[in-house]
Design an enzyme around this catalytic site. Structure first.
Site, PDB file in Angstrom:
ATOM      1  N   PRO A   2      73.744  78.981  27.741  1.00 25.02           N
ATOM      2  CA  PRO A   2      75.076  78.781  28.349  1.00 25.02           C
ATOM      3  C   PRO A   2      75.117  79.323  29.774  1.00 25.02           C
ATOM      4  O   PRO A   2      74.621  80.411  30.032  1.00 25.02           O
ATOM      5  CB  PRO A   2      76.006  79.598  27.437  1.00 25.02           C
ATOM      6  CG  PRO A   2      75.232  79.868  26.193  1.00 25.02           C
ATOM      7  CD  PRO A   2      73.788  79.850  26.575  1.00 25.02           C
ATOM      8  N   GLU A   3      75.653  78.520  30.690  1.00 25.86           N
ATOM      9  CA  GLU A   3      75.787  78.930  32.088  1.00 25.86           C
ATOM     10  C   GLU A   3      77.273  79.161  32.389  1.00 25.86           C
ATOM     11  O   GLU A   3      78.093  79.130  31.483  1.00 25.86           O
ATOM     12  CB  GLU A   3      75.173  77.855  33.000  1.00 25.86           C
ATOM     13  CG  GLU A   3      73.719  77.547  32.633  1.00 25.86           C
ATOM     14  CD  GLU A   3      73.068  76.489  33.519  1.00 25.86           C
ATOM     15  OE1 GLU A   3      73.425  76.390  34.699  1.00 25.86           O
ATOM     16  OE2 GLU A   3      72.194  75.759  33.008  1.00 25.86           O
TER      17      GLU A   3
END
Ligand SMILES: [Zn+2]
Length: 265
Positions: A2-3
């Site tokens: 996840p960014e």
């Protein structure tokens, strides 16, 4: 992994169910890094969640009393969800925070790269991070100046959290494509106009990804809609949407990297 857009989306979804609630108990099925399970079990219950935010890829829980902050990093595969009192226990729910309304905040992490921190000084964990790319102090001038000082290859540099926070493999590839910059170039070789284009494209792609709820890449993060709008990431061998050239996929410092050899110079 996840960014920024995925973590921010998770934070926004969790906020209504979490802010104002008090933690009554903690169950840890697997001891993440820091603090020890005993510290977490003795220091966290009785504290209220006063606010929920994000810094880089960390979920930040402001607590009352405020002498401690809870930080959660999702790692490669971490998931955070709120489950009602009667829900079945999750298969990979390694840390469970019981709330005063009986609901549970579950941190599941199949690959176990995630971390939970309960710290007196949040800067001990967050202090080294570079600017938030959507904040006012990430300016064109800042990027032009700092790229000129660095010899590192541009893609790994913009993924380095101490340089700019929140970008990972997907949005680094997308931002460089939109800016027309070859990911293998050196940072200090970019002209100011190229650095300006990169500044604009980083903001653009992150803003768009937020609007579309982030990117779904596997079962870890199921609800995103940004994947349909990606122009290079995961499209190796497909045609460039701008010029029709086949998108190349290469390994760059151990990370798969996607770019158009015609549009990106
Ligand atoms: Zn192209």
């Amino acid at each position: 992994m996840p960014e920024l857009p995925e973590v921010e989306t998770i934070v926004r979804r969790l906020r209504p169910g979490l802010v104002g609630r008090t933690v009554t108990a903690v169950h840890m099925g697997w001891p993440q890094h820091s603090p020890t399970p005993d510290e977490l079990k003795s220091l966290l219950p009785g504290r209220k969640v006063a606010g929920l935010g994000r810094r880089a890829k960390y979920v930040v829980l402001d607590l009352e009393p405020s002498d401690r902050t809870l930080l959660i990093h999702l790692g490669m595969s971490g998931r955070l969800s709120i489950a009602p009192p009667d829900a079945e226990p999750g298969v990979h729910a390694h840390t469970v925070f019981v709330l005063d309304n009986g609901h549970r905040l579950r941190f599941s992490d199949a690959r176990k790269f995630g971390r939970v921190y309960l710290v007196a000084d949040r800067e001990a964990v967050l202090g080294e991070l570079g600017p938030e790319p959507l904040s006012a102090w990430f300016t064109v001038d800042w990027l032009v100046t700092h790229l000129a000082r660095r010899r590192r290859v541009i893609k790994p540099l913009i993924m380095e959290q101490r340089f700019i926070s929140g970008l990972g493999n997907i949005y680094a590839d997308e931002a460089l494509h939109r800016a027309g910059v070859d990911p293998r170039r050196r940072a200090n070789g970019l002209a100011p106009s190229e650095a300006g284009a990169l500044h604009r494209s980083i903001r653009e792609v992150l803003t768009e990804a937020l609007e579309y709820g982030g990117t779904t890449f596997d079962w870890v993060y199921p609800d995103g809609r940004m994947q349909a709008r990606l122009r290079v990431y995961g499209r190796g061998g497909d045609s460039c949407m701008t010029c029709g050239t086949a998108i190349e996929r290469v390994m760059l410092q151990q990370r798969s990297t996607h770019f158009c050899p015609t549009c990106q110079r």
